[in-house]
Scaffold this active site. Sequence first.
Site, PDB file in Angstrom:
ATOM      1  N   HIS A 203     -11.698   1.751   2.621  1.00  0.00           N
ATOM      2  CA  HIS A 203     -11.106   2.462   1.495  1.00  0.00           C
ATOM      3  C   HIS A 203     -12.033   2.668   0.306  1.00  0.00           C
ATOM      4  CE1 HIS A 203      -6.637   1.608   2.691  1.00  0.00           C
ATOM      5  NE2 HIS A 203      -7.326   2.197   3.639  1.00  0.00           N
TER       6      HIS A 203
ATOM      7  N   HIS B  90      -8.451  -6.332   4.353  1.00  0.00           N
ATOM      8  CA  HIS B  90      -8.170  -5.623   5.590  1.00  0.00           C
ATOM      9  C   HIS B  90      -9.533  -5.326   6.174  1.00  0.00           C
ATOM     10  CE1 HIS B  90      -3.857  -3.797   5.179  1.00  0.00           C
ATOM     11  NE2 HIS B  90      -3.865  -5.087   5.411  1.00  0.00           N
TER      12      HIS B  90
ATOM     13  N   ASP C  26     -12.290   8.776   8.872  1.00  0.00           N
ATOM     14  CA  ASP C  26     -11.296   7.789   9.305  1.00  0.00           C
ATOM     15  C   ASP C  26     -11.648   6.399   8.797  1.00  0.00           C
ATOM     16  OD1 ASP C  26      -9.068   6.781  10.798  1.00  0.00           O
ATOM     17  OD2 ASP C  26     -10.528   5.908  12.159  1.00  0.00           O
TER      18      ASP C  26
ATOM     19  N   LYS D 148      -6.962   2.631  -2.336  1.00  0.00           N
ATOM     20  CA  LYS D 148      -7.608   3.527  -1.374  1.00  0.00           C
ATOM     21  C   LYS D 148      -8.325   4.625  -2.151  1.00  0.00           C
ATOM     22  CE  LYS D 148      -6.584   5.743   3.025  1.00  0.00           C
ATOM     23  NZ  LYS D 148      -5.582   5.998   4.051  1.00  0.00           N
TER      24      LYS D 148
ATOM     25  N   TRP E 152       0.863  -1.184   0.000  1.00  0.00           N
ATOM     26  CA  TRP E 152       0.000   0.000   0.000  1.00  0.00           C
ATOM     27  C   TRP E 152       0.895   1.228   0.000  1.00  0.00           C
ATOM     28  CZ3 TRP E 152      -0.289   3.859   3.862  1.00  0.00           C
ATOM     29  CH2 TRP E 152      -1.196   4.896   3.535  1.00  0.00           C
TER      30      TRP E 152
ATOM     31  N   GLU F 283      -3.080  -3.018  -2.377  1.00  0.00           N
ATOM     32  CA  GLU F 283      -4.208  -2.405  -1.653  1.00  0.00           C
ATOM     33  C   GLU F 283      -4.508  -1.000  -2.158  1.00  0.00           C
ATOM     34  OE1 GLU F 283      -3.381  -1.773   2.509  1.00  0.00           O
ATOM     35  OE2 GLU F 283      -5.443  -1.203   2.975  1.00  0.00           O
TER      36      GLU F 283
ATOM     37  N   ASP G  19      -9.627  -3.209   1.468  1.00  0.00           N
ATOM     38  CA  ASP G  19      -9.741  -2.673   2.825  1.00  0.00           C
ATOM     39  C   ASP G  19     -11.110  -2.003   2.892  1.00  0.00           C
ATOM     40  OD1 ASP G  19      -9.724  -0.620   4.891  1.00  0.00           O
ATOM     41  OD2 ASP G  19      -7.565  -0.897   5.079  1.00  0.00           O
TER      42      ASP G  19
ATOM     43  N   ASP H  10     -10.048   3.643   9.959  1.00  0.00           N
ATOM     44  CA  ASP H  10      -9.342   2.686  10.818  1.00  0.00           C
ATOM     45  C   ASP H  10      -9.834   2.604  12.254  1.00  0.00           C
ATOM     46  OD1 ASP H  10      -7.081   1.887   8.878  1.00  0.00           O
ATOM     47  OD2 ASP H  10      -7.023   4.061   8.826  1.00  0.00           O
TER      48      ASP H  10
ATOM     49  N   ASP I 109      -7.033  -4.291  10.251  1.00  0.00           N
ATOM     50  CA  ASP I 109      -6.267  -3.060  10.071  1.00  0.00           C
ATOM     51  C   ASP I 109      -6.991  -1.887  10.728  1.00  0.00           C
ATOM     52  OD1 ASP I 109      -4.631  -1.024   9.285  1.00  0.00           O
ATOM     53  OD2 ASP I 109      -5.255  -1.020   7.184  1.00  0.00           O
TER      54      ASP I 109
END
Length: 415
Positions: A259, A283, A291, A225, A182, A223, A256, A293, A322
């Site tokens: 993302h 992920h 955010d 985003k 990533w 990965e 993810d 995460d 993650d």
Amino acid sequence: MTTKQRYESAKEIYKAIGVDTDAALKALSQIRVSMHCWQGDDVSGFEGNGELSGGIQATGNYPGKARTPEELMADMDKALSFIPGTHRINLHASYAIFEDGFVDRDQIEPKHFKKWVEYAKERGLGIDFNPTFFSHPKASDATLSSENEEIRKFWVAHGKACLRIAEYFATELGKPCCMNIWIPDGYKDIPADRMAPRARLKKSLDEILSIPYDKSNVYVAVESKVFGIGLESYTVGSHEFYMNYAAKNNLLCLLDNGHYHPTEMVADKISAMLLFSEKLALHVTRAVRWDSDHVVLYDDETREIAKEIIQNGADRVMIALDFFDASINRISAWVVGMRNMQKALLQALLLPSEKLARLQEERKLTELMVLQEELKLYPVGDVWNYFCECNHVPEKEDWFAQITQYEKEVLSKRK
Ligand code: RNT
Ligand code: ZN
């Protein structure tokens, strides 16, 4: 009633709808989730240069963050002692351990991860790996997509070094290693040229992957985003870029779930991806506003992702977590996230999937909705507690008292 008696009662309830709880528990015990080391220290790593960059941020100031390899390993042990089963750990290159002097990221070698291999071996864990293309002076503008040839080459060298380390993990542990790429590269505002950076990223990836490595044991993933903080308008490694790159080069696409656009669901993408590739990497995280995460909860999204993993074959999906939360006890965050992922997988294993699919095929959609909704209150908790008991970890919230004690005795002394 004992945990076992509750389980026996739940077993009968599930049996009535054609679900075998013993089989579900056996299947769950075989699923390995990759626990990310970076939750333990707010993605700081051991290079000692501090600031987290790359459009990601760990907010909060909860005391007790791990500052050394020893502390991080001790904290991971604490977390793992509350998580049923044997899993994998996920490392970043910035967690190299320099016993005979510091080297920069283009120079790291397997020996810098020897301690991690020892750690994993002693505990029967697998290791997954990530080159670290952020939190570095040479990552201030761009990395693999950089227009500065010297910088681009530096990061290509880092990618190659990491590939060798990933292979070392796979060989030493006799377990496959997923190496995920990533990069944060992008622009805050409207770019004038979207193509050139992407072309350079493509070239850099080709260069990294040109070195020989054991493709049957090192699974390279890429990965994407949608945006990062301070990089809101353009991301070089977008979803389309990596989906195509992975397909053309026989790599794993890593999704993810933090993302994508907020109404886009990763759960819905899994079947589409698996029709075209043998394996997929994830992920699992939780996106909240800006955010991507937050700690993984036992929420609708996680359960829906788990359902897709189970229905399409857990052996085809590399599951990694993650998230990074610095505002609560960091060990507790790991335990909550890992256990929630497992609970979500368990509820998916306890669904009468064939029956539900048949109702869909027969277009009995009213009945499908009724059953899907009633199933939500079936006694999955009784099956979960029994799983914990069988795996010798505390059931329910009973583990938290030990976290509090560890915080008092160990974490609070870290200043
Ligand atoms: C960032 C990506 C990436 C990182 C970790 C630390 O948005 O999700 O996976 O979180 O590599
Ligand atoms: Zn991620």
